[in-house]
Design an enzyme around this catalytic site. Structure first.
Site, PDB file in Angstrom:
ATOM      1  N   HIS A 306      -6.777   5.213   0.285  1.00  0.00           N
ATOM      2  CA  HIS A 306      -6.350   5.402  -1.101  1.00  0.00           C
ATOM      3  C   HIS A 306      -7.597   5.505  -1.962  1.00  0.00           C
ATOM      4  CE1 HIS A 306      -4.406   4.627  -4.993  1.00  0.00           C
ATOM      5  NE2 HIS A 306      -3.294   5.007  -4.401  1.00  0.00           N
ATOM      6  N   ASP A 363       2.757   5.186   1.114  1.00  0.00           N
ATOM      7  CA  ASP A 363       3.432   6.370   1.642  1.00  0.00           C
ATOM      8  C   ASP A 363       3.686   6.254   3.144  1.00  0.00           C
ATOM      9  OD1 ASP A 363       3.326   7.849  -0.847  1.00  0.00           O
ATOM     10  OD2 ASP A 363       1.170   7.995  -0.500  1.00  0.00           O
TER      11      ASP A 363
END
Length: 428
Positions: A306, A363
């Site tokens: 991320h 996700d």
């Protein structure tokens, strides 16, 4: 005493104010840098640039912390509802019981979509992506629901907020039903926000949909985890477009368009597609891991790493628990989850992944949860958009109310040709 930073160039020193955040974050205020020095800063992607001061969401990527209005995401996911979390983000405080009831009633009252909008939906090509449809239809809402002069500005804004929150789930469910050629299911007064959405998505005259509280809770958690995430790509788009003082519908439409990309809102869909690809190739993730570690191979493992979190994404831990609970409840074996577990186990142990901060993000598991609920793959990003809407609204509202508001206008470093004369076409 106010702190300052020093900028020294050619023997001359310039003092720049230091801005302190409530959680100890520090920033150098360069708002007068160009005026005083003729310099601008160069920061591709704005990864080191603070575009605003905000009291909505706090993130600490190094320590894996996410809070809405000061409340840890873990507590909201366990105890709150999506509607209550939306109220918190937009209004700054958790609602009282009366305020929450009033908000829920308003959401119900505004849940229907103008019948004339059905014609818009029907005229989109059947293969049109739901995100493109949603972005267009949100923008079109302005024409169907213009401002009413008799209302105060505060009343008008509150109704617009509620209208968007309520109608976006109705429009999303409509787009799904109409893409299948099925009858549109209208909202039901007796159902709350998340349950109503699932019913509109899956109910039919030949197979009535049964509301499952665990699936409703899973959807609540998914939307709460996605409700805001500081100044990400789509939120920055909402603020940038909103800085031109456009109406809220246009700003939100821009956010939906930005979210559409596979590196942002489309990442959960990309994760499931990747897991399916591994499954179709025998189910062994090792060759794919090797490709991801090969610098000469453009392949990348979706759902890892991320731009902000340099440790385990706190939302991923919550989503993982939800994923396991739902699959156990449904008594459904999902081979993609087995592959996901192998990938996670490898990533948490492998030095390459740890050295590059490639931990599983939200996700990684959210796509499997949506898949278990029954959401079709092309609707995954739409689900993200519904969840992110409260954050977009709160960010837009904060920027509009900011006394230091400015039209967003980034600078650039020009690297093109220097001045040259125009050449007539016959001399070229």
């Amino acid at each position: 005493m106010n702190k300052t930073a020093k900028f020294i160039f050619n023997g001359k020193t310039y003092e720049l104010p230091v801005v302190m955040g409530s959680e100890g974050e520090m920033a150098v205020d360069i708002s007068n840098l160009r005026k005083e020095t003729r310099f601008i800063t160069f920061d591709p992607g704005y990864a080191n640039t603070g575009s605003c001061q905000s009291s909505i969401t706090f993130m600490d990527g190094e320590n894996g912390i996410l809070r809405y209005r000061g409340i840890p995401i873990e507590q909201l996911a366990e105890h709150s509802t999506f509607v209550e979390t939306a109220y918190l983000l937009i209004n700054g405080e958790l609602p009282t019981e009366k305020e929450l009831n009033n908000f829920s009633v308003m959401l119900n009252d505004h849940s229907l979509v103008h019948e004339d909008m059905h014609l818009f939906f029907e005229n989109f090509p059947r293969r049109a992506h739901p995100m493109g449809i949603l972005s267009s239809m949100v923008n079109a809402l302005r024409a169907f629901y213009p401002e009413i002069p008799e209302r105060t500005d505060e009343e008008e804004i509150n109704i617009t907020f509620t209208r968007l929150l309520s109608k976006i789930r109705t429009m999303a469910a409509m787009s799904h039903k109409m893409s299948l050629g099925h009858k549109v299911i209208y909202p039901r007064y007796a159902l709350h926000y998340c349950a109503n959405f699932l019913n509109m998505m899956f109910d039919s005259p030949v197979r009535p949909y049964t509301i499952d509280d665990d699936l409703v809770k899973a959807l609540e958690v998914f939307w709460i985890l996605h409700a805001d995430h500081e100044q990400n790509c789509s939120t920055a788009a909402v603020r940038l477009v909103g800085s031109a003082r456009v109406n809220l519908y246009a700003a939100i439409s821009a956010g939906i368009a930005a979210l559409w990309g596979p590196l942002h809102g489309g990442a959960n869909q990309a994760v499931v597609e990747m897991l399916q690809q591994i499954h179709n190739n025998g189910g062994d993730p090792a060759p794919f891991i090797a490709r991801a570690k090969d610098r000469n191979d453009p392949f990348r493992l979706m759902g890892f790493g991320h731009s902000i979190y340099k440790t385990y994404d706190p939302r991923a831990r919550i989503m993982e628990k939800t994923c396991h609970k739902i699959l156990k409840k449904l008594n459904r074996h999902d081979p993609l989850l087995d592959i996901a577990r192998q990938l996670e186990e490898f990533a948490l142990k492998d030095s390459y992944f740890k050295d590059h901060d490639l931990y599983p993000n939200v996700d990684f598991y959210s796509g499997i949860v949506l898949r278990a609920i029954g959401i079709p793959l092309n609707m995954f990003t739409v689900m993200f958009a519904i969840g992110r809407l409260p954050g977009w609204i709160s960010q837009w509202k904060e920027s509009i109310d900011d006394p230091k508001w400015k039209l967003h206008r980034p600078r650039q470093i020009y690297i093109g040709r220097k001045k040259r004369d125009y050449v007539p076409i016959n001399d070229r």
